[in-house]
Design a protein around this motif. Sequence first.
Motif, mmCIF file in Angstrom:
data_model
loop_
_atom_site.group_PDB
_atom_site.id
_atom_site.type_symbol
_atom_site.label_atom_id
_atom_site.label_comp_id
_atom_site.label_asym_id
_atom_site.label_seq_id
_atom_site.Cartn_x
_atom_site.Cartn_y
_atom_site.Cartn_z
ATOM 1 N N LYS A 56 22.126 45.051 29.494
ATOM 2 C CA LYS A 56 23.309 44.068 28.458
ATOM 3 C C LYS A 56 24.316 43.269 29.174
ATOM 4 N N GLY A 57 24.867 44.270 29.813
ATOM 5 C CA GLY A 57 25.829 43.908 30.498
ATOM 6 C C GLY A 57 27.021 44.340 30.175
ATOM 7 N N LEU A 58 27.072 45.935 29.735
ATOM 8 C CA LEU A 58 28.622 46.656 29.186
ATOM 9 C C LEU A 58 28.763 46.984 30.872
ATOM 10 N N ASP A 116 35.769 49.917 23.618
ATOM 11 C CA ASP A 116 34.404 49.470 22.111
ATOM 12 C C ASP A 116 32.815 49.744 23.077
ATOM 13 N N GLU A 117 32.703 49.737 24.653
ATOM 14 C CA GLU A 117 31.803 49.667 24.528
ATOM 15 C C GLU A 117 31.482 51.239 25.525
ATOM 16 N N ARG A 118 32.329 51.960 25.325
ATOM 17 C CA ARG A 118 32.226 53.564 25.233
ATOM 18 C C ARG A 118 31.950 54.134 24.424
ATOM 19 N N LYS A 119 32.425 53.264 22.585
ATOM 20 C CA LYS A 119 31.713 53.922 21.675
ATOM 21 C C LYS A 119 30.866 53.522 21.479
ATOM 22 N N LYS A 120 30.550 52.035 21.703
ATOM 23 C CA LYS A 120 29.182 52.070 21.641
ATOM 24 C C LYS A 120 27.905 53.001 22.328
#
Length: 301
Positions: A252-254, A268-272
Amino acid sequence: MTNRSLQDIEEMGSAKYINPYTDFGFKKLFGTPLNKDLLISFLNSLFEGKEVVRDLTYLNGENLGNSYGDRRAIFDVYCENEQGETFIVEMQKAEQQFFKDRSVFYSTFPIQNQGKKGIWDFKLKGVYTVGILDFVFPDNEYPQDCLRHEVKLMDVDDKHVFYDKLTFLYLEMPKFTKKEDELKTMYDKWLFVLHNLSRLMKRPAALQERIFTRLFDQAEIARYTPEERQDYEDSLKVYRDMKNVLDTAELKGLKKGLKKGIEQGASDERKKNAKAMKALGLPLETIAKVTGMSIEDIVKL
């Protein structure tokens, strides 16, 4: 050995030996006094005779700070040799944003633990951090043919080692490609075992040393009690789920977003990712290792 992938073998339930990249597998082989001879042999192979470990004492793997509220450290394996030098040995399953920072931070605990009250001359024993990495350092930091990295404090001008009592040794395991007929040293043999153990259906002819007899005995799943098998299956599920989450995030490109250094986006990505792993029931310590977040922040999600 067939060309079946590791996941194919494990999902078919036909694996004969445990996966050492799982928490259960790593601690079964290296994390108990019963198997300290395995850890001693492994460490001696890594240091190529420079650091001969004759005996080890296992220490409490959970270290707290000096005062209430200080951040704690949980080590996979934490031990001391006969000279009082300490070894932190960790299986790092996934890349995280501040992996090097975390590694340095963890090394400060055994240093602080050497402090003495009253009159003290500040003489320290050596501290070694050994990281077995199931990933490669990002951005092609090292050549593809270079997987072992021994790091010390160095004078950047004349390149001599300024302080030799603090050592970080990292192994980028995905770079290991040697076949059985290419194994010459104990170092080669130990890396081959770690990289291939759960794919093997029998002990390779190249691994005839007595220490590997013990290792394969300890790694054989059929020898475990029902409780141990269940613990291993649970650990294997955690490992698979974590890998699947990371693979999905990468697709997904995170991970690409994280590497661009966009601070808020990275947070935000780490939290997701942490929320996804938490929903899968992964242990908080595992989520913390993967994301670089604190256990306290993960609990709040």
